[in-house]
Design an enzyme around this catalytic site. Sequence first.
Site, PDB file in Angstrom:
ATOM      1  N   ASP A   1       0.810  -1.104   0.075  1.00  0.00           N
ATOM      2  CA  ASP A   1      -0.094  -0.059   0.020  1.00  0.00           C
ATOM      3  C   ASP A   1       0.848   1.222   0.061  1.00  0.00           C
ATOM      4  OD1 ASP A   1      -2.218   1.456  -0.192  1.00  0.00           O
ATOM      5  OD2 ASP A   1      -2.942   1.250   2.165  1.00  0.00           O
TER       6      ASP A   1
ATOM      7  N   HIS B   1       2.456   3.273  -9.085  1.00  0.00           N
ATOM      8  CA  HIS B   1       2.562   1.915  -9.434  1.00  0.00           C
ATOM      9  C   HIS B   1       3.583   1.285 -10.190  1.00  0.00           C
ATOM     10  CE1 HIS B   1      -1.316   2.041  -7.835  1.00  0.00           C
ATOM     11  NE2 HIS B   1      -2.162   2.552  -8.603  1.00  0.00           N
TER      12      HIS B   1
ATOM     13  N   LEU C   1      11.778 -20.355  -3.442  1.00  0.00           N
ATOM     14  CA  LEU C   1      10.872 -19.349  -2.777  1.00  0.00           C
ATOM     15  C   LEU C   1       9.432 -19.464  -3.629  1.00  0.00           C
ATOM     16  CD1 LEU C   1       9.920 -16.647  -1.197  1.00  0.00           C
ATOM     17  CD2 LEU C   1      10.543 -15.370  -3.256  1.00  0.00           C
TER      18      LEU C   1
HETATM   19  C1  IPE Z   1      -1.192  -0.084  -3.539  1.00  0.00           C
HETATM   20  O1  IPE Z   1      -1.050   1.356  -3.542  1.00  0.00           O
HETATM   21  C2  IPE Z   1      -1.312  -0.551  -4.842  1.00  0.00           C
HETATM   22  C3  IPE Z   1      -2.769  -1.177  -5.236  1.00  0.00           C
HETATM   23  C4  IPE Z   1      -3.858  -1.400  -4.474  1.00  0.00           C
HETATM   24  C5  IPE Z   1      -2.581  -1.868  -6.462  1.00  0.00           C
HETATM   25  P1  IPE Z   1      -2.485   2.451  -3.482  1.00  0.00           P
HETATM   26  O2  IPE Z   1      -2.876   2.645  -4.985  1.00  0.00           O
HETATM   27  O3  IPE Z   1      -3.322   1.759  -2.609  1.00  0.00           O
HETATM   28  O4  IPE Z   1      -1.754   3.727  -2.879  1.00  0.00           O
HETATM   29  P2  IPE Z   1      -2.166   4.804  -1.821  1.00  0.00           P
HETATM   30  O5  IPE Z   1      -3.057   4.345  -0.705  1.00  0.00           O
HETATM   31  O6  IPE Z   1      -3.395   5.493  -2.951  1.00  0.00           O
HETATM   32  O7  IPE Z   1      -1.288   5.603  -1.592  1.00  0.00           O
HETATM   33 MG    MG Z   2      -3.953   2.353  -0.716  1.00  0.00          MG
END
Ligand code: IPE
Ligand code: MG
Length: 234
Positions: free
Chosen positions: A2, A19, A113
């Site tokens: 996250d 991402h 792994l």
């Molecule tokens: C996690 O990062 C990635 C996925 C859920 C694919 P987020 O996209 O939830 O990032 P924040 O929470 O907005 O910072």
């Molecule tokens: Mg998030």
Amino acid sequence: MDGNGRWAKQRFLPRVAGHRRGVEAVRNTVQACSRRGVGALTLFAFSSENWRRPADEVSLLMQLFVSALQQEVERLHQNNVRFRVIGDLSRFDPLLVSLINDAQQLTAGNDGLVLTVAANYGGRWDIMQAVNRMRQSAVGDTAPWTENDLLQYLSLGDLPEPDLFIRTGGEQRISNFLLWQLAYTELYFTDTLWPDFDADALDQAIASYRRRERRFGRTSEQLAAVNTGRSALG
Ligand code: IPE
Ligand code: MG
């Protein structure tokens, strides 16, 4: 995993950029786990609730998944990683599903792994699909089902229960991850945003794990007497 969006926002970049960096953090973390002799790593990449995000973000995440598979699977195989995906794949694009199947087949014989990616996954979904499959296979069977019976049908039923759960990005929630399997898992929450997660961050999490005493309902004194099974994390 996250914090990708916030990582990007802090830099005045689109969420997409977070991402993309998140994929790099995955690569580094998989390598770090492999080198440390971790038996199994399960990454929560996309939850069943993530479909609620804006359509362009969802489609970008799918593209990233496709390109990560195209670029990384050969290297995973060379590193003796056994790759698999858990979750409801029925909603995914056929190209993505075929890449997943190919990667699983290619790496099925590896004994390093076990890398599992949870995609369109939810812990409650997992328990329900297990219950439904168990019910179908047990027609006419009136004996009460046991935890072990159910375990065979859960997505990770063939793996040991996780020793350590790590959530990045500051929230302190399970968010419908491996609900059944986390019953006795040590939970670790860090403010580090996922794109910043690296081998040092992993070592901090493992160090925290090592300071804990896993009693599984027993007392400290009992533990001192019976040295219960220690895991790869030490
Ligand atoms: C996690 O990062 C990635 C996925 C859920 C694919 P987020 O996209 O939830 O990032 P924040 O929470 O907005 O910072
Ligand atoms: Mg998030």
